[in-house]
Design a protein around this motif. Structure first.
Motif, short mmCIF file in Angstrom:
data_model
loop_
_atom_site.label_atom_id
_atom_site.label_comp_id
_atom_site.label_asym_id
_atom_site.label_seq_id
_atom_site.Cartn_x
_atom_site.Cartn_y
_atom_site.Cartn_z
N TRP A 84 -10.67 6.89 -6.26
CA TRP A 84 -9.72 7.29 -7.29
C TRP A 84 -10.46 7.80 -8.52
N TYR A 90 -5.02 6.90 -6.94
CA TYR A 90 -5.69 5.91 -6.08
C TYR A 90 -5.36 6.18 -4.61
N GLN A 203 -14.98 4.91 -7.97
CA GLN A 203 -14.18 5.53 -9.01
C GLN A 203 -14.98 6.71 -9.55
#
Length: 391
Positions: A84, A90, A203
């Motif tokens: 994400w 996400y 991330q």
């Protein structure tokens, strides 16, 4: 003077697997390596160098007899993979979606090499030459002559598995294209407050990804990508200071951690202009070094191993001269395009997530959200990354 069917230069993970796979075909194989892996002890600290071993690679390692030892030592399975940038984008991939019990395992590189070496040491077709290194290489129509530090040996085929800065590749006069990335990466082993997890995640930030790889027990390996100067600064911090930096910059889902060990390394891309020349063939990082963003580097190397074994096995079965250039060309055809596709995909990902344009940011987050809404595409991509085919 020693004569072998095949000499594998480099006894790391991919080199050791190459030697075993060729020895299984009945070939007489020598392995040249400078350093033997240290024996395993349960109390040893976790290795900083780890790999996300795919299902396809796990199948190969099982075939070679190395996976069984790893399951008795320490490995960490993961069932889910999350990516994400913003919370609304996400995206989570699950083993259940492709009818598998897991997506892969996080394995320490040294233990993987050790498990393969144990099989090499037991194989009657394998001669381990360690510590040893190559000083020179000469090819002619009949084979390859290798001048080592202590002796001269000959082979019908030489497999270069000696890494991104391959000496054998240089001696065979095979050129490369590539560049150094603007970023570096830091590997950080941490003790975690949370118990062992079944998920690995990344991330994406404009400065580079932050990743978590689960390890056995209450441990994890973190990967921190950033500009070279910032990684250099982070590497200079004490473990306590780095712990504070991790807590400040990593997602809250990581929970409380304590830094145990760390190391930094530069990111480079190298791709050999060809995968063979005369009687020399390249595998693994000697053929291609890739941005490690998606953890596919070592799995690509093991795909090389499997492809080389397949084309040589078929040539032997068909009564061909298994070491000639026509056979090696088939190996190159099987692997070079696939490796180039993965390298290009990783570069596109790298450039996309480092781009600060609001439009590009909107597009990449929309792409992640779209993946969640089209399971068929999402699952095909996941199966490809795992090295398996969906039925």
């Amino acid at each position: 003077m020693n004569q072998f069917d095949c000499v594998v230069v480099g006894g790391g993970m991919v080199g050791a697997a190459s030697a075993l796979s060729l020895a299984e075909l009945g070939l007489k194989v020598a392995v040249i390596e400078k350093y033997a892996p240290e024996a395993f002890a349960a109390e040893q600290a976790f290795d900083l160098r780890v790999s996300a071993i795919s299902l396809g690679t796990e199948q190969l390692l099982t075939q070679l007899g190395a996976w069984q030892a790893l399951t008795q030592w320490r490995i960490c399975p993961y069932k889910r993979l999350a990516v994400w940038e913003r919370a609304e984008s996400y995206t989570e991939f699950s083993a259940d979606a492709i009818q598998q019990s897991h997506l892969g395992h996080i394995v320490e590189n040294r233990l993987l090499q050790l498990a393969l070496w144990q099989q090499l040491q037991q194989h009657t077709n394998v001669t381990l030459m360690c510590p040893e290194n190559v000083k020179n290489l000469a090819q002619d129509a009949t084979g390859v002559k290798l001048t080592l530090a202590s002796k001269v040996i000959e082979a019908s085929l030489v497999v270069a598995a000696d890494g991104a800065n391959s000496m054998v590749r240089k001696l065979a006069h095979i050129g490369t294209t590539g560049w150094d990335y603007a970023q570096s990466a830091m590997l950080i082993n941490v003790a975690t407050q949370q118990p062992q997890q079944d998920i690995t995640w990344q991330q994406y930030l404009p400065t580079g990804p932050l990743a978590m790889l689960p390890m056995p027990g209450q441990h994890a390996c973190l990967v921190w990508y950033h500009q070279k100067a910032e990684i250099k600064r982070l590497a200079s911090l004490s473990d306590q200071q780095l712990t504070q930096a991790v807590q400040q910059h990593f997602p809250e889902r990581l929970g409380a951690v304590a830094v145990l060990n760390k190391a930094a390394f530069s990111l480079t891309r190298r791709h050999a202009n060809q995968y063979y020349k005369n009687r020399v063939v390249l595998v693994g990082d000697a053929a291609h070094s890739i941005n490690p963003m998606a953890g596919q580097g070592v799995n690509l190397g093991f795909k090389d191993v499997k492809a080389l074994q397949q084309v040589i096995a078929q040539a032997i079965s068909d009564g061909e001269s298994w070491h000639n250039e026509q056979v090696l060309a088939r190996y190159q055809q099987k692997r070079r395009t696939d490796n180039l596709l993965m390298m290009t995909t990783m570069d596109a990902l790298y450039l996309s997530f480092s781009h600060v344009s609001p439009l590009v940011k909107l597009a990449r987050n929309a792409g992640l959200m779209l993946a969640n809404k089209v399971p068929s595409i999402k699952n095909k991509a996941l199966a490809y990354a795992c090295g398996i085919k969906l039925s």
